[in-house]
Design a protein around this motif. Structure first.
Motif, PDB file in Angstrom:
ATOM      1  N   ASP A 130      -7.144  34.317 -17.509  1.00  9.87           N
ATOM      2  CA  ASP A 130      -6.827  33.404 -16.405  1.00  9.87           C
ATOM      3  C   ASP A 130      -7.920  33.366 -15.351  1.00  9.87           C
ATOM      4  O   ASP A 130      -7.651  33.189 -14.156  1.00  9.87           O
ATOM      5  CB  ASP A 130      -5.490  33.793 -15.754  1.00  9.87           C
ATOM      6  N   SER A 131      -9.176  33.553 -15.776  1.00  5.74           N
ATOM      7  CA  SER A 131     -10.298  33.476 -14.844  1.00  5.74           C
ATOM      8  C   SER A 131     -10.907  32.079 -14.903  1.00  5.74           C
ATOM      9  O   SER A 131     -10.750  31.348 -15.889  1.00  5.74           O
ATOM     10  CB  SER A 131     -11.361  34.529 -15.175  1.00  5.74           C
ATOM     11  N   MET A 132     -11.635  31.723 -13.829  1.00  3.07           N
ATOM     12  CA  MET A 132     -12.211  30.393 -13.707  1.00  3.07           C
ATOM     13  C   MET A 132     -13.645  30.507 -13.215  1.00  3.07           C
ATOM     14  O   MET A 132     -14.013  31.478 -12.530  1.00  3.07           O
ATOM     15  CB  MET A 132     -11.393  29.529 -12.732  1.00  3.07           C
ATOM     16  N   CYS A 133     -14.460  29.500 -13.555  1.00  2.00           N
ATOM     17  CA  CYS A 133     -15.828  29.398 -13.030  1.00  2.00           C
ATOM     18  C   CYS A 133     -16.163  27.926 -12.884  1.00  2.00           C
ATOM     19  O   CYS A 133     -15.602  27.067 -13.581  1.00  2.00           O
ATOM     20  CB  CYS A 133     -16.838  30.098 -13.930  1.00  2.00           C
ATOM     21  N   VAL A 134     -17.062  27.623 -11.957  1.00  5.13           N
ATOM     22  CA  VAL A 134     -17.438  26.245 -11.646  1.00  5.13           C
ATOM     23  C   VAL A 134     -18.953  26.140 -11.776  1.00  5.13           C
ATOM     24  O   VAL A 134     -19.691  26.943 -11.175  1.00  5.13           O
ATOM     25  CB  VAL A 134     -16.994  25.845 -10.229  1.00  5.13           C
ATOM     26  N   THR A 135     -19.432  25.175 -12.561  1.00  6.34           N
ATOM     27  CA  THR A 135     -20.867  24.940 -12.749  1.00  6.34           C
ATOM     28  C   THR A 135     -21.187  23.491 -12.443  1.00  6.34           C
ATOM     29  O   THR A 135     -20.325  22.606 -12.569  1.00  6.34           O
ATOM     30  CB  THR A 135     -21.302  25.263 -14.190  1.00  6.34           C
ATOM     31  N   GLU A 136     -22.438  23.263 -12.066  1.00  8.81           N
ATOM     32  CA  GLU A 136     -22.922  21.909 -11.778  1.00  8.81           C
ATOM     33  C   GLU A 136     -24.019  21.570 -12.777  1.00  8.81           C
ATOM     34  O   GLU A 136     -25.004  22.325 -12.898  1.00  8.81           O
ATOM     35  CB  GLU A 136     -23.462  21.815 -10.349  1.00  8.81           C
ATOM     36  N   PRO A 137     -23.903  20.481 -13.517  1.00  4.29           N
ATOM     37  CA  PRO A 137     -24.966  20.110 -14.466  1.00  4.29           C
ATOM     38  C   PRO A 137     -26.265  19.841 -13.719  1.00  4.29           C
ATOM     39  O   PRO A 137     -26.266  19.160 -12.686  1.00  4.29           O
ATOM     40  CB  PRO A 137     -24.432  18.834 -15.136  1.00  4.29           C
ATOM     41  N   PRO A 138     -27.395  20.383 -14.225  1.00  7.44           N
ATOM     42  CA  PRO A 138     -28.662  20.176 -13.509  1.00  7.44           C
ATOM     43  C   PRO A 138     -29.141  18.730 -13.615  1.00  7.44           C
ATOM     44  O   PRO A 138     -29.010  18.084 -14.661  1.00  7.44           O
ATOM     45  CB  PRO A 138     -29.625  21.138 -14.220  1.00  7.44           C
ATOM     46  N   ILE A 150     -19.706  28.830  -8.771  1.00  3.38           N
ATOM     47  CA  ILE A 150     -18.743  29.913  -8.570  1.00  3.38           C
ATOM     48  C   ILE A 150     -18.708  30.708  -9.875  1.00  3.38           C
ATOM     49  O   ILE A 150     -18.444  30.146 -10.947  1.00  3.38           O
ATOM     50  CB  ILE A 150     -17.331  29.377  -8.235  1.00  3.38           C
ATOM     51  N   LYS A 151     -18.969  31.995  -9.772  1.00  6.73           N
ATOM     52  CA  LYS A 151     -18.983  32.816 -10.975  1.00  6.73           C
ATOM     53  C   LYS A 151     -17.561  33.047 -11.485  1.00  6.73           C
ATOM     54  O   LYS A 151     -16.571  32.809 -10.762  1.00  6.73           O
ATOM     55  CB  LYS A 151     -19.671  34.146 -10.695  1.00  6.73           C
ATOM     56  N   ARG A 152     -17.432  33.512 -12.676  1.00  9.98           N
ATOM     57  CA  ARG A 152     -16.138  33.679 -13.339  1.00  9.98           C
ATOM     58  C   ARG A 152     -15.315  34.756 -12.636  1.00  9.98           C
ATOM     59  O   ARG A 152     -15.750  35.905 -12.520  1.00  9.98           O
ATOM     60  CB  ARG A 152     -16.366  34.035 -14.804  1.00  9.98           C
ATOM     61  N   GLN A 153     -14.108  34.363 -12.205  1.00 11.50           N
ATOM     62  CA  GLN A 153     -13.226  35.272 -11.482  1.00 11.50           C
ATOM     63  C   GLN A 153     -11.850  34.618 -11.345  1.00 11.50           C
ATOM     64  O   GLN A 153     -11.668  33.426 -11.643  1.00 11.50           O
ATOM     65  CB  GLN A 153     -13.795  35.585 -10.094  1.00 11.50           C
ATOM     66  N   ARG A 154     -10.863  35.397 -10.892  1.00 15.54           N
ATOM     67  CA  ARG A 154      -9.540  34.861 -10.566  1.00 15.54           C
ATOM     68  C   ARG A 154      -9.617  34.235  -9.176  1.00 15.54           C
ATOM     69  O   ARG A 154     -10.058  34.879  -8.214  1.00 15.54           O
ATOM     70  CB  ARG A 154      -8.484  35.968 -10.588  1.00 15.54           C
ATOM     71  N   MET A 175      -8.560  20.627  -5.587  1.00 10.89           N
ATOM     72  CA  MET A 175      -8.560  22.086  -5.552  1.00 10.89           C
ATOM     73  C   MET A 175      -9.459  22.540  -4.426  1.00 10.89           C
ATOM     74  O   MET A 175     -10.593  22.069  -4.291  1.00 10.89           O
ATOM     75  CB  MET A 175      -9.076  22.685  -6.875  1.00 10.89           C
ATOM     76  N   SER A 176      -8.976  23.445  -3.617  1.00 11.90           N
ATOM     77  CA  SER A 176      -9.753  24.005  -2.527  1.00 11.90           C
ATOM     78  C   SER A 176     -10.207  25.401  -2.924  1.00 11.90           C
ATOM     79  O   SER A 176      -9.388  26.324  -3.052  1.00 11.90           O
ATOM     80  CB  SER A 176      -8.926  24.054  -1.240  1.00 11.90           C
ATOM     81  N   LEU A 177     -11.491  25.515  -3.129  1.00 10.45           N
ATOM     82  CA  LEU A 177     -12.077  26.790  -3.557  1.00 10.45           C
ATOM     83  C   LEU A 177     -13.160  27.168  -2.567  1.00 10.45           C
ATOM     84  O   LEU A 177     -14.174  26.438  -2.437  1.00 10.45           O
ATOM     85  CB  LEU A 177     -12.664  26.672  -4.972  1.00 10.45           C
ATOM     86  N   PHE A 178     -12.931  28.259  -1.850  1.00 12.06           N
ATOM     87  CA  PHE A 178     -13.909  28.775  -0.884  1.00 12.06           C
ATOM     88  C   PHE A 178     -14.347  27.709   0.108  1.00 12.06           C
ATOM     89  O   PHE A 178     -15.545  27.562   0.409  1.00 12.06           O
ATOM     90  CB  PHE A 178     -15.132  29.351  -1.614  1.00 12.06           C
ATOM     91  N   GLY A 179     -13.387  26.920   0.609  1.00  7.83           N
ATOM     92  CA  GLY A 179     -13.681  25.931   1.631  1.00  7.83           C
ATOM     93  C   GLY A 179     -14.236  24.626   1.110  1.00  7.83           C
ATOM     94  O   GLY A 179     -14.532  23.728   1.914  1.00  7.83           O
TER      95      GLY A 179
END
Length: 563
Positions: A130-138, A150-154, A175-179
């Motif tokens: 149930d961990s998540m990570c967020v990446t942006e395509p270059p 955002i690195k992989r984490q809960r 979704m609000s993630l870290f502001g």
């Protein structure tokens, strides 16, 4: 004898008796370990502790009995499916990831060209933990640090510390993630199938809004039109870069003083129609090893008539004054071409050049020629005549190398014949009556085939004795200076005349060792030489052989040493 406390009396003080024979007061264990597993301990049969068990059964049999009790009581349920094996989540959802696509809105300050940017992202949800990570395509040339945001984490979903679950995710939600607010627009087919299989209805997919600044940059790049000439040069560079035609030519320079034909390699670069010429260098040719004969440049074939009256040595030809440059059609194998006033005979080319002409110029026939590419003929070395200074071998070293080295010696011969000398007594054959009584000792050194002459002093002769000839090699009379023939032990027999540098010596006597040494080499020594020595010593051939055999025995009779 045990005290029975079970009399039906209430369990009150004074109604129970303590067992005076009891000695163990520990708490008994209720579990046993079998094959590494904790199992309930079964009381032994016949001890009276478990009157319900009449036989000792295993744990698996008891579990089977427990499962069969409902069947024995109520009957078998034919519609009940078999129990499924339990699979943990980390094994069931291993390497299964839900992928959602979205974007977030970023405000840009202090820029007149833009006020905000739309930055697309990819959200990964790992089902195993149930961990998540967020990446942006270059994006190329964006100037923004991109990649994993955002690195992989809960991740928490509210202020109370609640964590995001896959049931909380859906298309078309924020979704609000870290502001930072991320908008989920759509997902991949696997995610859609998984969510629908779990009973979750996904919303309608949305499209990611276009970024106005990116659209503005794309329009600016389209408005920049590359000129045809530059575009043609770029296209030619991409198509013909590193493609070079190689010709093997012979530069005919015989018209000049001390001129000759010299082999060269001519390179034609297809990317810009330039030519360079490299010269073949040979060792000891006497020429400076220049890297190129002609540096890489475009060679004009025809120039305008207005430039012809000017001397070519000071003429600077500009591109606008050139009518035509040399092209691949002007270089034909088997023909002569003139470049910069010099004639070059193209006699061959490499495989790539042949394929190029077959594909692009099939009408041009290549006719390779067989030519002699040697710049100079092999000159036979002539050794000058001997001038008389020093030994012949030492003087010959000056003709073989610029820095002469000492002549090589036969080391094996030096070691085997060290301190072995053949000595003869000789008299001087001279018409002068004063030389009548002079006696000499002629020594022949077997290690280096040299001869020395020592004169014995005679009282009241008026001639001082001593060294008459230094140790040197003596040639035979009549031999040539270039190929002299030196004296050997086979030439020294009793009564023979030896000529040493215009002095004639007659051998009169010799050491006993001379006869023994020469008889050991009787296959290489003439018979008359051995006969003269045997006659001088008064021994026959048979006795000489016996003496030689006895001479090989030592005092102890071992036959290993020569005394």
């Amino acid at each position: 004898m045990s005290i029975n406390t079970g009399h039906g009396l209430p369990f009150l003080p004074g109604n129970s008796f303590r067992d005076l024979t009891k000695s163990a007061f520990h708490r008994a264990q209720t579990l046993d370990f079998k094959n590494g597993y904790a199992l309930p301990r079964r009381p032994a049969v016949g001890t009276g502790q478990d009157p319900l068990l009449s036989v000792n059964i295993s744990h698996s049999e008891s579990n089977q009995l427990i499962r069969d009790i409902p069947n024995l009581t109520y009957g078998t349920d034919t519609h009940r499916p078999p129990p499924l094996d339990f699979i943990p989540a980390h094994a069931a959802y291993d390497k299964k990831v839900l992928r959602f696509y979205g974007y977030f809105w970023q405000e840009v300050l202090h820029s007149p060209a833009e006020h905000f940017r739309i930055r697309p992202v990819v959200i990964y949800y790992h089902l195993e933990d149930d961990s998540m990570c967020v990446t942006e395509p270059p994006v190329e040339n964006s100037g923004i640090p991109q990649g994993k945001l955002i690195k992989r984490q809960r991740l928490t979903k509210n202020q109370h510390g609640g964590l995001y679950h896959w049931k909380d995710l859906n298309v078309g939600m924020d979704m609000s993630l870290f502001g930072t607010v991320f908008r989920i627009t759509h997902c991949d087919p696997f995610t859609q199938d998984f969510m629908e299989s779990q009973g979750i209805v996904l919303n309608e997919a949305e499209s990611i809004p276009s970024d106005p600044y990116t659209i503005h940059r794309a329009q600016a790049q389209q408005t920049h039109i590359i000129p045809y000439e530059h575009n043609h040069q770029l296209e030619r560079f991409l198509a013909l870069d590193r493609q070079v035609l190689r010709y093997y030519a012979l530069w005919d320079d015989t018209d000049s003083l001390y001129g000759e034909k010299r082999p060269v390699t001519l390179h034609y670069y297809l990317v810009d129609d330039s030519v360079d010429i490299c010269e073949h260098h040979e060792a000891n040719s006497g020429r400076d090893p220049f890297p190129v004969l002609l540096s890489r440049q475009k060679i004009p074939k025809h120039i305008k008539s207005t430039c012809e009256p000017f001397p070519t040595c000071v003429l600077e030809v500009y591109p606008q004054d050139v009518k035509e440059y040399f092209s691949p059609e002007d270089f034909r194998v088997g023909e002569e071409v003139t470049l910069m006033g010099r004639r070059f005979l193209l006699y061959d080319c490499d495989d790539f050049t042949r394929k190029y002409y077959e594909q692009n110029h099939p009408d041009i026939l290549l006719k390779p020629l067989t030519v002699d590419t040697r710049t100079q003929q092999d000159i036979k070395r002539v050794i000058p005549p001997y001038n008389g200074f020093g030994s012949l071998e030492d003087s010959l070293q000056n003709c073989l190398s610029l820095i002469p080295e000492p002549p090589k010696k036969d080391v094996i011969k030096l070691l085997e014949n060290d301190n072995k000398v053949l000595r003869y007594v000789a008299r001087l054959d001279s018409q002068n009556p004063l030389d009548e009584g002079r006696r000499f000792i002629l020594s022949y050194y077997l290690s280096d085939d040299m001869i020395s002459v020592f004169e014995r002093s005679t009282r009241n002769s008026g001639i001082i004795g001593g060294k008459f000839l230094e140790k040197t090699r003596v040639p035979k009379p009549g031999s040539s200076v270039e190929n002299p023939e030196y004296y050997t032990p086979a030439d020294f027999s009793i009564g023979v005349t030896v000529e040493v540098f215009a002095h004639r010596f007659v051998l009169m006597d010799a050491d006993r060792y001379v006869l023994r040494y020469l008889e050991s080499l009787y296959n290489h020594i003439p018979e008359h030489t051995l006969s003269s020595l045997r006659q001088k010593f008064g021994v026959s051939q048979t006795s000489a052989l016996e003496e030689q055999h006895e001479g090989k025995k030592c005092l102890f009779g071992c036959g290993l040493c020569n005394l």
